[in-house]
Design a protein around this motif. Structure first.
Motif, PDB file in Angstrom:
ATOM      1  N   ARG A 124      88.758  34.280  98.891  1.00  0.00           N
ATOM      2  CA  ARG A 124      89.993  34.271  97.460  1.00  0.00           C
ATOM      3  C   ARG A 124      90.359  35.027  96.795  1.00  0.00           C
ATOM      4  O   ARG A 124      90.334  34.923  95.565  1.00  0.00           O
ATOM      5  CB  ARG A 124      89.355  32.955  97.231  1.00  0.00           C
ATOM      6  N   PHE A 127      93.230  35.087  94.572  1.00  0.00           N
ATOM      7  CA  PHE A 127      92.692  34.178  93.723  1.00  0.00           C
ATOM      8  C   PHE A 127      92.086  34.638  92.401  1.00  0.00           C
ATOM      9  O   PHE A 127      91.794  34.195  91.059  1.00  0.00           O
ATOM     10  CB  PHE A 127      92.382  32.700  93.852  1.00  0.00           C
ATOM     11  N   GLY A 130      93.218  36.715  90.166  1.00  0.00           N
ATOM     12  CA  GLY A 130      94.320  36.159  89.226  1.00  0.00           C
ATOM     13  C   GLY A 130      93.603  35.105  87.774  1.00  0.00           C
ATOM     14  O   GLY A 130      94.285  35.661  87.000  1.00  0.00           O
ATOM     15  N   VAL A 260      96.985  33.866  87.916  1.00  0.00           N
ATOM     16  CA  VAL A 260      96.111  32.791  88.614  1.00  0.00           C
ATOM     17  C   VAL A 260      97.179  32.304  89.969  1.00  0.00           C
ATOM     18  O   VAL A 260      97.000  32.546  90.813  1.00  0.00           O
ATOM     19  CB  VAL A 260      95.795  31.131  88.271  1.00  0.00           C
ATOM     20  N   VAL A 261      98.554  31.792  89.621  1.00  0.00           N
ATOM     21  CA  VAL A 261      98.803  31.649  90.461  1.00  0.00           C
ATOM     22  C   VAL A 261      99.841  32.949  91.807  1.00  0.00           C
ATOM     23  O   VAL A 261     100.068  32.898  92.251  1.00  0.00           O
ATOM     24  CB  VAL A 261     100.782  31.252  89.836  1.00  0.00           C
ATOM     25  N   GLY A 263      97.718  35.266  92.023  1.00  0.00           N
ATOM     26  CA  GLY A 263      97.125  35.788  93.057  1.00  0.00           C
ATOM     27  C   GLY A 263      96.745  34.768  94.027  1.00  0.00           C
ATOM     28  O   GLY A 263      96.295  35.354  95.269  1.00  0.00           O
ATOM     29  N   TRP A 264      97.212  33.697  93.801  1.00  0.00           N
ATOM     30  CA  TRP A 264      96.819  32.215  94.697  1.00  0.00           C
ATOM     31  C   TRP A 264      98.084  32.673  95.294  1.00  0.00           C
ATOM     32  O   TRP A 264      97.115  32.566  96.619  1.00  0.00           O
ATOM     33  CB  TRP A 264      97.218  31.254  94.091  1.00  0.00           C
ATOM     34  N   ASP A 267      97.562  35.500  98.579  1.00  0.00           N
ATOM     35  CA  ASP A 267      96.135  34.352  99.990  1.00  0.00           C
ATOM     36  C   ASP A 267      96.606  34.130 100.730  1.00  0.00           C
ATOM     37  O   ASP A 267      96.154  33.884 101.622  1.00  0.00           O
ATOM     38  CB  ASP A 267      94.839  34.322  99.168  1.00  0.00           C
ATOM     39  N   ARG A 268      97.731  34.206 100.719  1.00  0.00           N
ATOM     40  CA  ARG A 268      98.681  33.033 102.006  1.00  0.00           C
ATOM     41  C   ARG A 268      99.718  33.028 101.866  1.00  0.00           C
ATOM     42  O   ARG A 268     100.380  32.950 103.596  1.00  0.00           O
ATOM     43  CB  ARG A 268      99.024  31.878 100.413  1.00  0.00           C
ATOM     44  N   ASN A 317      97.669  41.841  92.700  1.00  0.00           N
ATOM     45  CA  ASN A 317      98.356  42.131  94.303  1.00  0.00           C
ATOM     46  C   ASN A 317      97.855  43.152  93.814  1.00  0.00           C
ATOM     47  O   ASN A 317      97.895  43.826  95.608  1.00  0.00           O
ATOM     48  CB  ASN A 317      99.948  40.746  94.349  1.00  0.00           C
TER      49      ASN A 317
END
Length: 394
Positions: A124, A127, A130, A260-261, A263-264, A267-268, A317
Motif C-alpha cells: 500500500r 496510499f 498519500g 490520499v485519493v 496515492g490510493w 496502487d490500483r 505517484n
C-alpha cells in the motif's frame, strides 16, 4: 506505538511543509524590507529546493547503510535551525544560505520518510505516501494563514519562522522516544519474501527510474515555479490583498489533501497513465490561472485544482513509481533519486519564472512554465514500462 510513530512522522512532514510554504505569501514584505528584485525574490522563494537536491543522493546512500530513524531525526533538527536563522539574515547572500540549509534538512527528511514507509507499507505504498502527502498539504494549507496572521499581529514577518522552527525542534525531540525502529527499519525483503525480481534491471538507475527522473525534474520546475511566485502574481498583477493571496495558497494545500485519493488510485490503476493525465490537468489549469483573468472565486477553485493534481496526484505517484522502478533493496537510492530530480532544478524555477515574467509578462510566462513544460514530462513518461515495476503481476 507504531500508530503513534506514524502520526508523528506525518506531523513532522506537516511542519516541513509549513517551513517551506510560509515564505511565498510573506515575500512581498521581505522584498520591501531588503530591497530585493523580483528575480532575487523568486530565487529565494524556491532555492531551498537546491538544498533538498544536494541532500537527495547522499541521503539515499546513508539510508541504505545506516538507521533511517537517525537520518530522520537529524534532518528535522537541520531544517528547523535553518528556519530559525532566516529572519536573522542581513542580506541576500546569508538568507540564501539559510534557505539552502533548511532545504538540505528537508531533503534528508523526505528521503528518510519515504524510504522507511516505502519499506513498511510495501503493498500500500501509494496510499501511505498519500497520507504523508495529506500531512504536507495540511501544512501548505495553514502556513500562509498563520504566517500572514502573525505578521499582521506582530508587525513583522519574523514571527512565523521562529514559531515553525521551534515546533520542528520539539518534534525532533519527541521523535527520539515515540518513533520506533519497528516502523523505520523494516527490510522490504522480509515483507515480501517469496517474490523474485529477475525480470527487473539490476541497476537502480535504469530506463524506468531515469525516465521518471526526467518527468520529476519537469514537474518540480513547473510546480515549484508556480508555488514560489503565485502569491506575488495575485498581489502585483491581479491586485489581491495579502490575506486573499494567503487564502489562495491555503486552498492549494487543501487541494493537495486529495493525495490520499491520488496515492490510493496509484496502487490500483496504471500509474504511468495516471501521471500523464495529471500533467495534462496541470497544463489546463495553468491556462485558466494565467490567461482567463478569472475572478476571485474562480481563482480559488483553480488554486484548489492545481493543489489537487500538482501536489495530490503527481507528487506521491512520482515518488512511489520511482521506488517501484527499482529492486526492493534499492529503495533508499530510489528515494534519494526522487528528491534530487524533483527538487534539483526546482531550486531555480522561481528565478526562471521571474525572468520569463520580466521578458514576456505574467500570462505568457505562465503558459511557458506551467502549461507547455509539463508536456515534456508527458513525453518522458512514454518511455516508462510499468510491466517492469516491482509490484507488477507475475
Amino acid at each position: 506505538m507504531i500508530g503513534t510513530g506514524f502520526l508523528l512522522v506525518v506531523l513532522s512532514y506537516m511542519v516541513n511543509a509549513m517551513d517551506r510554504q510560509v515564505f511565498p505569501p510573506l515575500l512581498p514584505n521581505i522584498r520591501q524590507e531588503y530591497g530585493f528584485s523580483l528575480e532575487q525574490g523568486g530565487l529565494l522563494a524556491t532555492n531551498f529546493t537546491l538544498g533538498m537536491a544536494l541532500a537527495g543522493l547522499p541521503a539515499g546512500y546513508l539510508l541504505d547503510r545506516f538507521r533511517r530513524k537517525t537520518v530522520l531525526v537529524t534532518s528535522i533538527v537541520v531544517y528547523s535551525l535553518g528556519t530559525l536563522a532566516t529572519p536573522l539574515a542581513t542580506g541576500f547572500a546569508d538568507m540564501t544560505l539559510y534557505r539552502v540549509v533548511s532545504g538540505f534538512g528537508e531533503g534528508m527528511q523526505s528521503a528518510a520518510i519515504f524510504a522507511a514507509l516505502g519499506a513498511f507499507f510495501v503493498q500500500r505504498r501509494g496510499f501511505a505516501f498519500g497520507v504523508i502527502g495529506l500531512g504536507y498539504s495540511v501544512g501548505v494549507f495553514i502556513a500562509p494563514l498563520i504566517g500572514v496572521r502573525l505578521m499582521s499581529l506582530h508587525g513583522t514577518w519574523h514571527s512565523p519562522f521562529y514559531l515553525f522552527g521551534t515546533a520542528g525542534l520539539l518534534i525532533a525531540a519527541a521523535s527520539l522516544f515515540l518513533v520506533k525502529t519497528g516502523l523505520t527499519e523494516r527490510a522490504v525483503e522480509k515483507a515480501v519474501p517469496t517474490r523474485t525480481y529477475d525480470y527487473m534491471p539490476a541497476s537502480a538507475y535504469n530506463r524506468n527510474s531515469l525516465s521518471l527522473a526526467v518527468h520529476s525534474v519537469v514537474s518540480g520546475v513547473a510546480i515549484y515555479g508556480f508555488l514560489g511566485l503565485y502569491p506575488t502574481f495575485l498581489i502585483t498583477s491581479l491586485h489581491y490583498s495579502a490575506e486573499q493571496a494567503a487564502l489562495a495558497m491555503s486552498l492549494l494545500g487543501f487541494g493537495g489533501m486529495l493525495g490520499v485519493v491520488g496515492g490510493w488510485l496509484g496502487d490500483r490503476v496504471n500509474q504511468r497513465s495516471l501521471l500523464v493525465l495529471s500533467l495534462l490537468a496541470v497544463s489546463a489549469i495553468g491556462v485558466g490561472i494565467y490567461e482567463t483573468h478569472a475572478g476571485v472565486g474562480l481563482q480559488y477553485v483553480l488554486a484548489f485544482l492545481m493543489g489537487a493534481f500538482g501536489l495530490g496526484f503527481i507528487y506521491p505517484n512520482t515518488n512511489s513509481a520511482m521506488q517501484r522502478a527499482v529492486r526492493p533493496e534499492q529503495i533508499g537510492r530510489a528515494s534519494g533519486l526522487f528528491v534530487t530530480s524533483y527538487y534539483g532544478t526546482a531550486a531555480f524555477s522561481g528565478l526562471l519564472f521571474a525572468a520569463l515574467v520580466d521578458s514576456f509578462g505574467w500570462s505568457r510566462a505562465g503558459l511557458i512554465q506551467v502549461t507547455f513544460l509539463p508536456m515534456v514530462g508527458v513525453a518522458a513518461l512514454a518511455f516508462v514500462r510499468p510491466s517492469q515495476f516491482n509490484n507488477a503481476e507475475s
